[in-house]
Design a protein around this motif. Structure first.
Motif, PDB file in Angstrom:
ATOM      1  N   THR A  25      31.780  22.402 -30.581  1.00 41.76           N
ATOM      2  CA  THR A  25      30.809  23.585 -30.413  1.00 41.76           C
ATOM      3  C   THR A  25      29.383  22.883 -30.137  1.00 41.76           C
ATOM      4  OG1 THR A  25      30.221  23.533 -32.625  1.00 41.76           O
ATOM      5  CG2 THR A  25      32.199  25.101 -31.966  1.00 41.76           C
ATOM      6  N   GLN A  26      28.580  23.922 -29.698  1.00 43.51           N
ATOM      7  CA  GLN A  26      27.237  23.539 -29.580  1.00 43.51           C
ATOM      8  C   GLN A  26      26.296  23.098 -30.962  1.00 43.51           C
ATOM      9  OE1 GLN A  26      25.418  23.095 -26.353  1.00 43.51           O
ATOM     10  NE2 GLN A  26      24.048  22.036 -27.630  1.00 43.51           N
ATOM     11  N   GLU A  27      27.066  23.836 -31.756  1.00 39.39           N
ATOM     12  CA  GLU A  27      26.400  23.860 -33.214  1.00 39.39           C
ATOM     13  C   GLU A  27      26.597  22.507 -33.740  1.00 39.39           C
ATOM     14  OE1 GLU A  27      26.484  27.777 -31.818  1.00 39.39           O
ATOM     15  OE2 GLU A  27      28.195  26.363 -32.081  1.00 39.39           O
ATOM     16  N   GLU A  28      28.067  21.938 -33.637  1.00 34.43           N
ATOM     17  CA  GLU A  28      28.178  20.575 -34.125  1.00 34.43           C
ATOM     18  C   GLU A  28      27.343  19.521 -33.456  1.00 34.43           C
ATOM     19  OE1 GLU A  28      32.283  19.274 -34.821  1.00 34.43           O
ATOM     20  OE2 GLU A  28      32.893  21.424 -34.110  1.00 34.43           O
ATOM     21  N   LEU A  29      27.118  19.662 -31.929  1.00 34.98           N
ATOM     22  CA  LEU A  29      26.313  18.979 -31.333  1.00 34.98           C
ATOM     23  C   LEU A  29      24.940  18.873 -31.799  1.00 34.98           C
ATOM     24  CD1 LEU A  29      26.559  16.997 -28.610  1.00 34.98           C
ATOM     25  CD2 LEU A  29      25.771  19.016 -27.350  1.00 34.98           C
ATOM     26  N   ASP A  30      24.295  20.050 -32.198  1.00 34.63           N
ATOM     27  CA  ASP A  30      22.995  20.116 -32.376  1.00 34.63           C
ATOM     28  C   ASP A  30      22.786  19.514 -33.844  1.00 34.63           C
ATOM     29  OD1 ASP A  30      22.063  21.343 -30.242  1.00 34.63           O
ATOM     30  OD2 ASP A  30      22.582  23.538 -30.945  1.00 34.63           O
ATOM     31  N   SER A  31      23.876  19.477 -34.756  1.00 29.80           N
ATOM     32  CA  SER A  31      23.739  18.936 -36.149  1.00 29.80           C
ATOM     33  C   SER A  31      23.895  17.626 -36.526  1.00 29.80           C
ATOM     34  CB  SER A  31      24.688  19.772 -36.995  1.00 29.80           C
ATOM     35  OG  SER A  31      25.976  19.388 -36.490  1.00 29.80           O
ATOM     36  N   PHE A  32      23.826  16.663 -35.212  1.00 33.00           N
ATOM     37  CA  PHE A  32      24.035  15.249 -35.258  1.00 33.00           C
ATOM     38  C   PHE A  32      22.922  14.639 -36.086  1.00 33.00           C
ATOM     39  CE2 PHE A  32      26.578  14.294 -31.059  1.00 33.00           C
ATOM     40  CZ  PHE A  32      27.559  14.713 -31.954  1.00 33.00           C
ATOM     41  N   PRO A  33      22.995  13.653 -36.922  1.00 41.07           N
ATOM     42  CA  PRO A  33      22.283  13.156 -37.690  1.00 41.07           C
ATOM     43  C   PRO A  33      21.041  12.325 -36.922  1.00 41.07           C
ATOM     44  CG  PRO A  33      24.075  11.749 -37.985  1.00 41.07           C
ATOM     45  CD  PRO A  33      24.289  13.152 -37.107  1.00 41.07           C
ATOM     46  N   GLU A  34      20.032  11.827 -37.480  1.00 36.80           N
ATOM     47  CA  GLU A  34      18.832  11.296 -36.479  1.00 36.80           C
ATOM     48  C   GLU A  34      19.371  10.278 -35.914  1.00 36.80           C
ATOM     49  OE1 GLU A  34      15.536  11.478 -34.583  1.00 36.80           O
ATOM     50  OE2 GLU A  34      16.167  12.894 -36.360  1.00 36.80           O
ATOM     51  N   ASN A  35      20.072   9.150 -36.305  1.00 42.57           N
ATOM     52  CA  ASN A  35      20.364   8.056 -35.778  1.00 42.57           C
ATOM     53  C   ASN A  35      21.596   8.328 -34.752  1.00 42.57           C
ATOM     54  OD1 ASN A  35      22.803   8.182 -37.355  1.00 42.57           O
ATOM     55  ND2 ASN A  35      22.456   6.106 -38.429  1.00 42.57           N
ATOM     56  N   PHE A  36      21.973   9.538 -34.534  1.00 44.23           N
ATOM     57  CA  PHE A  36      23.135   9.853 -33.563  1.00 44.23           C
ATOM     58  C   PHE A  36      22.466  10.923 -32.648  1.00 44.23           C
ATOM     59  CE2 PHE A  36      27.311   8.277 -34.066  1.00 44.23           C
ATOM     60  CZ  PHE A  36      28.145   8.787 -33.359  1.00 44.23           C
ATOM     61  N   LYS A  37      21.210  11.189 -32.478  1.00 44.33           N
ATOM     62  CA  LYS A  37      20.558  11.996 -31.855  1.00 44.33           C
ATOM     63  C   LYS A  37      20.575  11.960 -30.198  1.00 44.33           C
ATOM     64  CE  LYS A  37      18.992  15.342 -34.715  1.00 44.33           C
ATOM     65  NZ  LYS A  37      19.782  16.701 -34.574  1.00 44.33           N
ATOM     66  N   PHE A  38      20.642  10.838 -29.825  1.00 44.94           N
ATOM     67  CA  PHE A  38      20.858  10.446 -28.527  1.00 44.94           C
ATOM     68  C   PHE A  38      21.988  11.025 -28.102  1.00 44.94           C
ATOM     69  CE2 PHE A  38      22.546   7.948 -24.978  1.00 44.94           C
ATOM     70  CZ  PHE A  38      21.492   7.717 -24.056  1.00 44.94           C
ATOM     71  N   PHE A  39      23.132  11.244 -28.664  1.00 41.13           N
ATOM     72  CA  PHE A  39      24.452  11.628 -28.134  1.00 41.13           C
ATOM     73  C   PHE A  39      24.400  12.877 -27.833  1.00 41.13           C
ATOM     74  CE2 PHE A  39      25.329   7.456 -29.810  1.00 41.13           C
ATOM     75  CZ  PHE A  39      25.982   6.863 -28.905  1.00 41.13           C
ATOM     76  N   THR A  40      23.379  13.660 -28.587  1.00 40.63           N
ATOM     77  CA  THR A  40      23.072  15.236 -28.284  1.00 40.63           C
ATOM     78  C   THR A  40      22.943  15.336 -26.866  1.00 40.63           C
ATOM     79  OG1 THR A  40      22.096  15.476 -30.378  1.00 40.63           O
ATOM     80  CG2 THR A  40      21.918  17.292 -28.746  1.00 40.63           C
ATOM     81  N   ASP A  83      32.630   8.332 -30.589  1.00 45.38           N
ATOM     82  CA  ASP A  83      33.631   9.417 -30.543  1.00 45.38           C
ATOM     83  C   ASP A  83      33.275  10.246 -31.836  1.00 45.38           C
ATOM     84  OD1 ASP A  83      34.014   8.758 -27.890  1.00 45.38           O
ATOM     85  OD2 ASP A  83      36.023   8.055 -28.446  1.00 45.38           O
ATOM     86  N   VAL A  84      32.784  11.609 -31.993  1.00 43.04           N
ATOM     87  CA  VAL A  84      32.740  12.155 -33.101  1.00 43.04           C
ATOM     88  C   VAL A  84      33.865  12.595 -33.860  1.00 43.04           C
ATOM     89  CG1 VAL A  84      31.669  14.607 -34.033  1.00 43.04           C
ATOM     90  CG2 VAL A  84      30.548  13.019 -32.088  1.00 43.04           C
ATOM     91  N   LEU A  85      34.850  12.640 -33.145  1.00 40.32           N
ATOM     92  CA  LEU A  85      36.279  13.099 -33.892  1.00 40.32           C
ATOM     93  C   LEU A  85      36.787  11.984 -34.563  1.00 40.32           C
ATOM     94  CD1 LEU A  85      37.575  15.431 -31.029  1.00 40.32           C
ATOM     95  CD2 LEU A  85      36.185  15.986 -32.809  1.00 40.32           C
TER      96      LEU A  85
END
Length: 367
Positions: free
Chosen positions: A270-285, A119-121
């Motif tokens: 936002t979609q921008e936040e989603l796209d900015s996930f670090p590499e080890n969180f990319k699956f959650f995009t 959960d990003v928040l």
């Protein structure tokens, strides 16, 4: 038909949207859920799993271990577990101490579920970088296992430090209670299989869950570990009523409320936040993407297999279909969700226990 284990998974949502969390209504919520878990034991469910979340109406169990300690005293046979403690937000030595206490209080019925929060928040509000989630989890797990298996522990890691620590008390189960982990990303599948941890997963439709199951079991086989469905747990929202039509009507608003709670608790704004996930969180995009495309609807949840809803026969047939397609050995039934009333949860559980579970505890084939 394969034998299945059935468990209850519960996050204890706040069911009163727009009403402040305060006062005696909170007492009633806890009492209602406790009554549901006691019914689960009477109906023959195998395990009760409680989860951890913070800062949100999505969950009233920020410390599931406190609730499990109460549950341990009110039950006799059913296994109890956390799915999960978010290890990246907790002190692992304190977790090991609590697990030992819970295993003693439950007379050896504890199962331990550990993972990193998705959960990003929560990361934002704790001020924790997303990229720290996985390494904090892995180091925390290493320290917990040291606490269980070593008489005296020295640990000088990136995040945690212990010098000459000895775990007091110590768990009943030897060498320690079974540890489970959540599994969504391909990297976690490979790691969990290699380490030999049973896994749970959720929010995957049957075709993707089948890929997940096969990947996990293939990795276990590569590492000369048993390939047994009991090591793969699938969580599904489940609702049963006397007729399919009544079930569909009863569950619609509560499931939509669940989606609202989940989006507010876990999904980036936002979609921008989603796209900015670090590499080890990319699956959650990929995992969160449906919330930005308008793809999640009540009917879609049912059609996709994420929500199992209907009369007992319909529900049993869907479970059999998914079990045969995926291969899981335990269904974690998420039966209290959104603002579904306590009475309807109890009725659904009774119908499930009396008319659905017995079909999977014998060799009777569903026609």
């Amino acid at each position: 038909m394969e034998y299945l284990e059935f468990s209850i998974f519960d996050l204890v949502h706040w069911p009163h949207a727009g009403q402040k969390l305060e006062g005696e209504e909170q007492i009633q919520i806890y009492e209602n859920h406790m009554e549901e878990w006691l019914l689960a034991e009477r109906m023959g469910f195998d395990t009760i799993w409680l989860g951890e979340h913070h800062f949100t109406e999505y969950s009233m169990t920020p410390s599931p271990n406190i609730m499990l300690s109460t549950l341990a005293q009110r039950t006799k046979n059913i296994k109890i577990g956390n799915m999960i403690n978010a290890l990246n937000f907790n002190d692992p030595w304190r977790m090991a101490e609590e697990f030992a206490m819970l295993d003693i209080l439950s007379k050896g019925r504890l199962l331990i579920g550990l993972g990193r929060s998705a959960d990003v928040l929560e990361y934002e509000k704790f001020g924790m970088p997303l990229e720290d989630g996985r390494p904090r989890f892995k180091e925390g797990l290493e320290l917990i296992k040291k606490a269980f298996s070593q008489e005296v522990v020295d640990h000088d890691g990136q995040f945690f430090y212990v010098k000459g620590g000895s775990l007091t008390p110590r768990p009943i189960q030897k060498p320690y209670p079974q540890i489970y982990t959540t599994c969504l990303s391909p990297e976690t599948h490979a790691w969990a299989a290699k380490e030999g941890y049973p896994v749970s997963t959720l929010f995957l439709p049957p075709d993707r869950a089948s890929e997940s199951y096969n990947t996990y079991m293939s990795e276990r086989k590569k590492n000369n570990l048993e390939v047994d469905p009991k090591n793969y747990l699938m969580a599904r929202h489940v609702y049963v009523a006397e007729t399919k039509e009544k079930a569909m009507e009863d569950a619609k608003e509560p499931m939509l409320e669940f989606l609202r709670l989940f989006q507010n608790a876990a999904v980036p704004d936002t979609q921008e936040e989603l796209d900015s996930f670090p590499e080890n969180f990319k699956f959650f995009t990929q995992f969160f993407a449906p919330f930005f495309g308008g793809e999640l609807t009540y009917e879609g949840l049912i059609e996709s297999g994420l929500f199992i809803c209907g009369d007992p026969e319909t529900v049993a047939e869907e479970i059999q279909f998914q079990q045969e397609q995926i291969g899981f050995g335990q269904l974690m039934c998420w039966m209290s969700f959104g603002n579904l009333s306590h009475n309807k949860v109890m009725n659904s559980m009774e119908l499930f226990g009396k008319h659905v579970m017995p079909k999977f505890k014998s060799s009777v084939k569903i026609s």
